[in-house]
Design a protein around this motif. Sequence first.
Motif, short mmCIF file in Angstrom:
data_model
loop_
_atom_site.label_atom_id
_atom_site.label_comp_id
_atom_site.label_asym_id
_atom_site.label_seq_id
_atom_site.Cartn_x
_atom_site.Cartn_y
_atom_site.Cartn_z
N ASN A 1 0.96 -1.16 -0.02
CA ASN A 1 -0.13 -0.07 0.00
C ASN A 1 0.85 1.23 0.01
O ASN A 1 2.08 1.36 0.71
CB ASN A 1 -0.82 -0.03 1.27
CG ASN A 1 -1.76 -1.24 1.24
OD1 ASN A 1 -2.33 -1.64 0.32
ND2 ASN A 1 -2.12 -1.65 2.56
N GLU B 1 -2.61 5.65 0.87
CA GLU B 1 -3.55 4.73 0.99
C GLU B 1 -3.58 3.99 2.66
O GLU B 1 -4.69 3.94 3.05
CB GLU B 1 -3.20 3.50 0.18
CG GLU B 1 -3.71 3.62 -1.28
CD GLU B 1 -3.12 2.58 -2.26
OE1 GLU B 1 -3.39 2.69 -3.40
OE2 GLU B 1 -2.31 1.92 -1.93
N GLU B 2 -2.38 3.86 2.98
CA GLU B 2 -2.21 3.65 4.63
C GLU B 2 -2.80 4.78 5.63
O GLU B 2 -3.71 4.58 6.50
CB GLU B 2 -0.80 3.71 4.95
CG GLU B 2 -0.18 2.31 4.42
CD GLU B 2 1.19 1.81 5.05
OE1 GLU B 2 1.81 2.77 5.80
OE2 GLU B 2 1.49 0.75 4.85
N LEU C 1 -9.00 1.70 -2.92
CA LEU C 1 -9.23 0.91 -1.96
C LEU C 1 -10.03 -0.26 -2.24
O LEU C 1 -9.86 -1.46 -1.65
CB LEU C 1 -9.46 1.49 -0.56
CG LEU C 1 -8.40 2.46 -0.25
CD1 LEU C 1 -8.78 3.30 1.25
CD2 LEU C 1 -6.83 1.80 -0.09
N LYS D 1 -8.69 -2.65 -4.49
CA LYS D 1 -7.77 -3.56 -3.76
C LYS D 1 -8.33 -4.51 -2.62
O LYS D 1 -7.44 -5.21 -1.74
CB LYS D 1 -6.62 -2.82 -3.18
CG LYS D 1 -5.96 -1.86 -4.14
CD LYS D 1 -4.80 -1.00 -3.67
CE LYS D 1 -3.36 -1.89 -3.21
NZ LYS D 1 -2.31 -0.90 -2.91
#
Length: 218
Positions: free
Chosen positions: A2, A6-7, A47, A50
């Motif tokens: 990631n 994104e984190e 997200l 994913k």
Amino acid sequence: MNTLSEENYLKCIYRLWQDKGQKISPTAIADALGNNPASVVDMIRKLTDKQLISYDKKKGVELTAQGQKDATMIVRRHRLWEVFLLEKLGYHWDEIHDIAEDLEHIKDATLADRLDKFLGFPEYDPHGDPIPKANGKMAKRYSTTLADVKVGGSCRVVAVRDTTSQFLQYLQKLSINIGTKIQLLEKITFDNSLVISINGEEPKTVSQKFGESLLIDM
């Protein structure tokens, strides 16, 4: 793998879910991160692709099992780094959050476990938030605030909801830390402000917002 952005989104969704325990809207995420709604919608799409979150208009944004695992490990690293910065490097508790925001993204596979062992397996970070273990489990998370205490009641500070440097510096000015004992002497009906005694000392008046920002144990 990631990205840093994104984190940050995963951690934000995790925190919103913990704090509110209800539907998480794109607007709530935008407000929490200070981002514009269009960029939030774009990240929700990424997200979702994913398989880290799911989203529909009725249920809002939810972490998938993998998203929950990833977010928990980010939070684990962040809170361990906060302990390290405070206890080992001598930073003040109003300084450590922003530094840990950068350090939490270091992805070495064993670093968090080694840091945990080095620190003596702490259960809570300096702000009173529980530190997830490697298996995702964590100590009790407190939810009762100072504003919830009945007049005449006594309590002990166990965590802070507001980790901004301004609030933490204000707490230092009042000599309030994790473990400080507070008695609620009066609730002023006009504006819901609170009259409190800190460690048995002379009364001080604080705002309702202040009371809602301190988590306590009776």
